[in-house]
Design a protein around this motif. Structure first.
Motif, PDB file in Angstrom:
ATOM      1  N   PRO A  26      -1.116  -9.788  -0.142  1.00 21.49           N
ATOM      2  CA  PRO A  26       0.078  -9.307  -0.564  1.00 21.49           C
ATOM      3  C   PRO A  26       1.190  -9.822  -1.664  1.00 21.49           C
ATOM      4  O   PRO A  26       1.964  -9.236  -1.654  1.00 21.49           O
ATOM      5  CB  PRO A  26       0.712  -8.864   0.928  1.00 21.49           C
ATOM      6  CG  PRO A  26      -0.359  -9.245   2.050  1.00 21.49           C
ATOM      7  CD  PRO A  26      -1.424  -9.987   1.174  1.00 21.49           C
ATOM      8  N   ASN A  28       0.334 -10.125  -4.445  1.00 21.41           N
ATOM      9  CA  ASN A  28       0.259  -9.342  -5.554  1.00 21.41           C
ATOM     10  C   ASN A  28       0.660  -9.990  -6.957  1.00 21.41           C
ATOM     11  O   ASN A  28       1.388  -9.541  -7.678  1.00 21.41           O
ATOM     12  CB  ASN A  28       0.837  -7.924  -5.473  1.00 21.41           C
ATOM     13  CG  ASN A  28       0.305  -7.027  -4.392  1.00 21.41           C
ATOM     14  OD1 ASN A  28      -0.907  -7.227  -4.122  1.00 21.41           O
ATOM     15  ND2 ASN A  28       1.156  -6.422  -3.641  1.00 21.41           N
ATOM     16  N   SER A 154      -4.165  -8.421   2.778  1.00 20.73           N
ATOM     17  CA  SER A 154      -4.023  -6.965   2.001  1.00 20.73           C
ATOM     18  C   SER A 154      -5.087  -6.457   2.890  1.00 20.73           C
ATOM     19  O   SER A 154      -6.293  -6.669   3.161  1.00 20.73           O
ATOM     20  CB  SER A 154      -4.705  -7.136   0.727  1.00 20.73           C
ATOM     21  OG  SER A 154      -4.971  -6.020   0.390  1.00 20.73           O
TER      22      SER A 154
END
Length: 291
Positions: A26, A28, A154
């Motif tokens: 997460p 990213n 994720s």
């Protein structure tokens, strides 16, 4: 082999494709990991392993008679200031190897008699791990696969692990986002960890133990921290809201490691009273406590 060869090859292709603009976790970071190690995990597109071998300090149902076949992966997608394995997770202690060598490690652990393949801090190295598992399955690997992670996962990556991972073993570190940001450097930890746990439970369901050894399912680890810096009560409520059938290992082994001495609220061991209070909260919620 749990999925067809074609399905696994497709998963591997998708996972390696994510590395080109990395959103494996997460955070990213969107770093091209084939050409850079500048993402938060400081890892490229090759496996980095710190150590491996039979481990007898895990939960009894992972250890069994012959030990859990742990592979400690170097680096991490979290930056916990109190990490007890900080040399590995934060300082990069380990050796970069190729995927074929990683597959041989898995087969070696099986030959040693280990009960499972226990992937420690795998999140940021998932493509290489799945690639190695595929190669090892082709050569006779039969052990359950344990995904031993920090809980900051994720959903898209987890979905690509369905049918590959047998046992999910996430930490659920915090029940408060501000604390997660302060002590582990990640945003939105609570909602991310809860959604990840929901996905893990959807995939593998309750923990199943046969002849004293876990074969499938999910359970959660939670580390009790001094001064309730982990907001343990909220963590337990969140776990119970996903399912009361998710066992919890409430851990008491916190000590001030790495940078914890710079945070007065973290700079001591927990008291017996702090630990017992969390145990009682778990029992009140109907959660099963394991160790």
């Amino acid at each position: 082999m749990k999925l067809s060869g074609a399905e696994l090859e497709g998963r591997i292709e998708k996972l390696y494709g994510i590395l080109e603009n990395c959103t494996l976790c997460p955070r990213n970071c969107r770093v091209n990991r084939f050409s850079s190690k500048n993402g938060s995990c400081r890892t490229g597109a090759r496996p980095i392993v710190s150590s491996f071998g039979p481990h007898f300090g895990e939960e009894s149902f992972l250890v069994g008679n012959s030990g859990s076949g742990t592979i400690f992966f170097t680096n991490c997608n979290l930056n916990c200031v109190f990490c007890q394995n900080w040399e590995i997770s934060q300082m990069g202690a380990g050796e970069e190897i190729d995927v074929e060598e990683l597959s041989k490690i898995m087969l070696r652990l099986q030959k040693m008699g280990c009960e499972n393949i226990n992937l420690v801090s795998p999140t940021h190295q998932v493509p290489m791990i799945v690639d190695a598992l595929f190669r090892a399955w082709q050569k006779g690997l039969e052990l359950p696969v344990v995904y031993n992670c920090g809980g900051y996962e994720s959903i898209e990556t987890l979905r690509l692990l369905e049918g590959i991972v047998d046992i999910y073993m996430p930490d659920f570190k915090y029940g408060d986002d501000a604390k997660a940001l302060k002590y582990s450097g990640v945003a939105n930890y609570v909602s991310v960890a809860k959604r990840a746990l929901e996905e893990m439970y959807r995939q593998v369901g309750p923990l199943k133990i046969e002849n004293g050894v876990a074969t499938r399912g999910v359970f959660v680890r939670h580390l009790v921290m001094p001064n309730d810096t982990s907001s343990s009560g909220k963590v337990l409520q969140l776990i119970a809201s996903v399912s009361e059938n998710i066992p919890v290992n409430i851990m008491a082994q916190y000590y001030p490691a790495f940078k914890a001495q710079h945070y007065p609220e973290l700079n001591r061991r927990i008291t017996r009273e702090e630990f017992v209070e969390v145990i009682e909260k778990a029992r009140a919620l109907g959660l099963k406590i394991v160790s």
